[in-house]
Design a protein around this motif. Structure first.
Motif, PDB file in Angstrom:
ATOM      1  N   MET A 126       0.295  -1.209   0.057  1.00  0.00           N
ATOM      2  CA  MET A 126       0.302  -0.111  -0.348  1.00  0.00           C
ATOM      3  C   MET A 126       0.953   0.954   0.276  1.00  0.00           C
ATOM      4  SD  MET A 126      -3.125   1.141   2.565  1.00  0.00           S
ATOM      5  CE  MET A 126      -3.845  -0.013   1.789  1.00  0.00           C
ATOM      6  N   GLY A 127       2.075   1.501   0.534  1.00  0.00           N
ATOM      7  CA  GLY A 127       2.712   2.324   1.215  1.00  0.00           C
ATOM      8  C   GLY A 127       2.295   3.850   1.856  1.00  0.00           C
ATOM      9  N   ASN A 128       3.272   4.170   2.081  1.00  0.00           N
ATOM     10  CA  ASN A 128       2.807   5.407   3.378  1.00  0.00           C
ATOM     11  C   ASN A 128       2.756   6.587   2.587  1.00  0.00           C
ATOM     12  OD1 ASN A 128       4.061   3.375   4.568  1.00  0.00           O
ATOM     13  ND2 ASN A 128       6.514   4.210   5.890  1.00  0.00           N
ATOM     14  N   PHE A 129       2.115   7.027   3.507  1.00  0.00           N
ATOM     15  CA  PHE A 129       2.015   8.889   2.393  1.00  0.00           C
ATOM     16  C   PHE A 129       2.176  10.038   4.107  1.00  0.00           C
ATOM     17  CE2 PHE A 129      -2.017   6.051   2.313  1.00  0.00           C
ATOM     18  CZ  PHE A 129      -2.988   7.211   3.295  1.00  0.00           C
ATOM     19  N   LYS A 130       2.043  11.063   3.483  1.00  0.00           N
ATOM     20  CA  LYS A 130       1.351  11.739   4.445  1.00  0.00           C
ATOM     21  C   LYS A 130       1.311  13.138   3.017  1.00  0.00           C
ATOM     22  CE  LYS A 130       5.819  13.172   5.392  1.00  0.00           C
ATOM     23  NZ  LYS A 130       6.918  13.414   5.942  1.00  0.00           N
ATOM     24  N   ILE A 131       0.736  13.978   4.248  1.00  0.00           N
ATOM     25  CA  ILE A 131       0.785  15.481   3.477  1.00  0.00           C
ATOM     26  C   ILE A 131      -0.158  16.382   4.406  1.00  0.00           C
ATOM     27  CG2 ILE A 131      -2.127  14.688   3.450  1.00  0.00           C
ATOM     28  CD1 ILE A 131      -2.264  16.450   0.682  1.00  0.00           C
ATOM     29  N   GLU A 132       0.577  17.805   4.226  1.00  0.00           N
ATOM     30  CA  GLU A 132       0.248  18.600   4.692  1.00  0.00           C
ATOM     31  C   GLU A 132      -0.354  19.768   4.073  1.00  0.00           C
ATOM     32  OE1 GLU A 132       2.869  21.358   7.600  1.00  0.00           O
ATOM     33  OE2 GLU A 132       4.228  19.728   6.512  1.00  0.00           O
ATOM     34  N   LEU A 133      -1.778  20.163   4.328  1.00  0.00           N
ATOM     35  CA  LEU A 133      -2.554  21.101   3.606  1.00  0.00           C
ATOM     36  C   LEU A 133      -3.301  22.614   4.658  1.00  0.00           C
ATOM     37  CD1 LEU A 133      -5.331  18.795   2.766  1.00  0.00           C
ATOM     38  CD2 LEU A 133      -3.674  19.152   1.682  1.00  0.00           C
ATOM     39  N   PRO A 134      -3.336  23.408   3.766  1.00  0.00           N
ATOM     40  CA  PRO A 134      -3.850  24.252   4.611  1.00  0.00           C
ATOM     41  C   PRO A 134      -4.941  24.150   5.214  1.00  0.00           C
ATOM     42  CG  PRO A 134      -3.403  25.055   1.800  1.00  0.00           C
ATOM     43  CD  PRO A 134      -3.334  23.751   2.625  1.00  0.00           C
ATOM     44  N   LYS A 135      -5.401  24.741   6.090  1.00  0.00           N
ATOM     45  CA  LYS A 135      -7.478  25.213   6.246  1.00  0.00           C
ATOM     46  C   LYS A 135      -8.016  25.391   4.803  1.00  0.00           C
ATOM     47  CE  LYS A 135      -6.145  25.857  11.255  1.00  0.00           C
ATOM     48  NZ  LYS A 135      -6.151  26.728  12.012  1.00  0.00           N
ATOM     49  N   ILE A 136      -9.062  24.610   4.355  1.00  0.00           N
ATOM     50  CA  ILE A 136      -9.816  24.977   3.432  1.00  0.00           C
ATOM     51  C   ILE A 136     -10.880  25.245   3.645  1.00  0.00           C
ATOM     52  CG2 ILE A 136     -10.378  23.879   1.638  1.00  0.00           C
ATOM     53  CD1 ILE A 136      -7.782  21.761   1.774  1.00  0.00           C
TER      54      ILE A 136
ATOM     55  N   ASN B 257      -1.356   6.655  -3.960  1.00  0.00           N
ATOM     56  CA  ASN B 257      -2.106   6.199  -2.686  1.00  0.00           C
ATOM     57  C   ASN B 257      -3.240   5.402  -2.265  1.00  0.00           C
ATOM     58  OD1 ASN B 257      -2.456   8.051  -1.406  1.00  0.00           O
ATOM     59  ND2 ASN B 257      -0.098   8.366  -1.455  1.00  0.00           N
ATOM     60  N   PRO B 258      -3.872   4.650  -1.761  1.00  0.00           N
ATOM     61  CA  PRO B 258      -5.102   4.448  -1.261  1.00  0.00           C
ATOM     62  C   PRO B 258      -6.107   6.186  -1.169  1.00  0.00           C
ATOM     63  CG  PRO B 258      -4.425   3.203   0.032  1.00  0.00           C
ATOM     64  CD  PRO B 258      -3.449   4.072  -0.767  1.00  0.00           C
ATOM     65  N   LEU B 259      -5.869   7.395  -0.477  1.00  0.00           N
ATOM     66  CA  LEU B 259      -5.873   8.340  -0.473  1.00  0.00           C
ATOM     67  C   LEU B 259      -5.686   9.262  -1.652  1.00  0.00           C
ATOM     68  CD1 LEU B 259      -7.100  10.163   1.805  1.00  0.00           C
ATOM     69  CD2 LEU B 259      -5.070  11.286   2.383  1.00  0.00           C
ATOM     70  N   SER B 260      -5.244   9.467  -2.130  1.00  0.00           N
ATOM     71  CA  SER B 260      -4.247   9.707  -3.953  1.00  0.00           C
ATOM     72  C   SER B 260      -5.544   9.597  -4.775  1.00  0.00           C
ATOM     73  CB  SER B 260      -2.979   9.871  -4.348  1.00  0.00           C
ATOM     74  OG  SER B 260      -2.443   8.102  -4.339  1.00  0.00           O
TER      75      SER B 260
ATOM     76  N   GLY C 230      -4.911  19.180  -6.706  1.00  0.00           N
ATOM     77  CA  GLY C 230      -3.833  20.143  -5.713  1.00  0.00           C
ATOM     78  C   GLY C 230      -3.197  18.874  -4.701  1.00  0.00           C
ATOM     79  N   ILE C 231      -4.682  18.413  -4.860  1.00  0.00           N
ATOM     80  CA  ILE C 231      -4.384  17.937  -3.023  1.00  0.00           C
ATOM     81  C   ILE C 231      -3.667  15.692  -3.353  1.00  0.00           C
ATOM     82  CG2 ILE C 231      -5.465  16.027  -0.900  1.00  0.00           C
ATOM     83  CD1 ILE C 231      -7.183  18.743  -1.560  1.00  0.00           C
ATOM     84  N   SER C 232      -4.416  15.274  -4.416  1.00  0.00           N
ATOM     85  CA  SER C 232      -3.806  14.280  -4.775  1.00  0.00           C
ATOM     86  C   SER C 232      -2.092  14.189  -5.668  1.00  0.00           C
ATOM     87  CB  SER C 232      -4.736  13.764  -6.166  1.00  0.00           C
ATOM     88  OG  SER C 232      -5.096  14.380  -7.679  1.00  0.00           O
ATOM     89  N   LEU C 233      -1.942  15.341  -6.263  1.00  0.00           N
ATOM     90  CA  LEU C 233      -1.170  15.684  -6.437  1.00  0.00           C
ATOM     91  C   LEU C 233       0.379  15.946  -5.438  1.00  0.00           C
ATOM     92  CD1 LEU C 233       1.270  18.688  -7.110  1.00  0.00           C
ATOM     93  CD2 LEU C 233      -1.039  19.042  -8.271  1.00  0.00           C
ATOM     94  N   SER C 234      -0.164  16.678  -4.910  1.00  0.00           N
ATOM     95  CA  SER C 234       0.449  16.424  -3.670  1.00  0.00           C
ATOM     96  C   SER C 234       0.396  15.592  -2.930  1.00  0.00           C
ATOM     97  CB  SER C 234      -0.029  17.171  -1.999  1.00  0.00           C
ATOM     98  OG  SER C 234      -0.160  18.762  -2.626  1.00  0.00           O
ATOM     99  N   LEU C 235       0.258  14.546  -3.186  1.00  0.00           N
ATOM    100  CA  LEU C 235       0.464  13.099  -2.063  1.00  0.00           C
ATOM    101  C   LEU C 235       0.666  11.981  -3.096  1.00  0.00           C
ATOM    102  CD1 LEU C 235      -3.611  12.676  -1.456  1.00  0.00           C
ATOM    103  CD2 LEU C 235      -1.238  12.035   0.500  1.00  0.00           C
TER     104      LEU C 235
END
Ligand SMILES: [Fe+2]
Length: 372
Positions: free
Chosen positions: A1-11, A208-211, A249-254
């Motif tokens: 599955m692989g690891n993933f992490k993301i930091e986002l602004p408040k949307i 990854n599953p989230l992206s 934008g979120i999926s490319l960040s992931l």
């Protein structure tokens, strides 16, 4: 599955969300630095709104205007002007947002912006807070820690990017009404960029599953609404496109991007083409090249979109040509003798290594030549 992490602004997304901006900056200091594009923020009325509301809060406002496809030198000038500012607001398309983010992130660095683009310098100072207000539905820049800029290296114009958490805005405020005045040609090119983000991150080696979940929803929104946004430009299609662009934008960040973006950045630097047009030209051909390595995911996506997997790539090509994206590189003035320069420019891209099918210089050459 692989690891993933993301930091986002408040949307903050939705109708009239622009009205929340004054209270978001009320706790910051007095001096506002607004980075804006050439005309979109004036046309949509958002610049007048910000000036009026911030003035009422007693803020001092400096405005810095950027042209499309900005350079590292533009950011140098913005950083110089922004020193002493307490916060930055980026309002406009991807160019304005990328300059705003780099300005906020690098404002107290000493070295020129180009040094950060070519990894000659490391960011070591703190950013000042920033807010991103997109007026186009395309780059997803409001939620990424990336600023794409042009700089000279060895006499060539190179388009590459700075990636750093300092560039992440504190807030991304997405009000679909700010995109209502976006003209059809920019709606089309920005939409082609957003579609490329979702598709490239879905098929990326970094997926990854989230992206995947985010990208599939983005692809569906864009496939179902882009043509209507270009032709009719009504609120509902604009809203769907802005959400699709955010999801891109979120999926490319992931997950990172792929060969479409490597080629598009190189072509964009060489020809000064709008980024989304360059992406849209390469997208169908790169998908066809990748097809042997993405069959399983094509089927998953086709099921999700309730389409036949064998026709999905052609549906993407039809959508792009239907909104006026050129079908080949001849239409944008590329000549056979420029093929090697486009391939050389791809060396500055981080995206190539995430493409699902490895590309040799010969593969890149075949893709480019097939479009001449
Ligand atoms: Fe892009």
């Amino acid at each position: 599955m692989g690891n993933f992490k993301i930091e986002l602004p408040k949307i903050i997304f939705g109708r009239d969300s622009i009205e929340e901006v004054p209270s978001l900056c009320s706790r910051w200091g007095k001096r506002a630095f607004i980075v804006t594009g050439q005309s979109s923020s004036q046309k949509s009325g958002v610049l007048d709104f910000l000036i009026s509301e911030l003035s009422q809060l007693g803020k001092e406002i400096a405005i810095f205007s950027v042209h499309p496809e900005p350079s590292a030198l533009d950011v140098d000038r913005a950083r110089e002007s922004a020193r002493g500012s307490d916060f930055v607001i980026g309002v406009g398309g991807g160019s304005a947002l990328d300059v705003a983010k780099a300005t906020a992130g690098l404002v107290y660095e000493e070295e020129p912006t180009a040094d950060f683009l070519f990894s000659k310098a490391e960011i070591s100072t703190n950013p000042i807070p920033s807010i991103a207000l997109p007026t186009t539905a395309g780059t997803g820049s409001e939620v990424t820690q990336v600023s794409v800029l042009i700089a000279e290296r060895n006499g060539e114009r190179i388009k590459t990017s700075i990636h750093h958490p300092n560039l992440l805005p504190c807030y991304a405020v997405l009000d679909p009404s700010l995109t209502l005045t976006c003209p059809p040609s920019i709606t089309a090119s920005a939409g082609a960029d957003a579609l490329s983000h979702c598709l490239e991150s879905f098929f990326s080696l970094g997926a990854n599953p989230l992206s995947d979940t985010i990208a599939m929803q983005g692809i569906a929104l864009i496939m179902n609404n882009l043509k209507r946004a270009v032709e009719r430009g009504d609120y509902e299609s604009r809203e769907a496109m802005l959400l699709g662009s955010l999801l891109g934008g979120i999926s490319l960040s992931l997950a990172h991007l792929g060969a479409v973006h490597s080629l598009a950045h190189s072509l964009g630097a060489l020809k000064g083409l709008p980024h989304g047009v360059a992406c849209g030209i390469f997208l169908p051909t790169v998908l066809r090249f990748n097809q042997p390595k993405i069959e399983d995911k094509l089927q998953i996506l086709a099921r999700y979109l309730e389409m036949d997997s064998s026709s999905l790539i052609e549906k993407v090509a039809d959508l792009l040509s239907g909104i006026g994206i050129p079908k080949n590189l001849r239409e944008v003035g590329v000549r056979e003798e420029e093929v090697d320069r486009i391939i050389e420019g791809c060396a500055y891209s981080r995206s190539l290594k995430y493409n699902p099918r490895p590309l040799s210089p010969t593969d890149l050459s075949s893709i480019i030549k097939s479009l001449l």
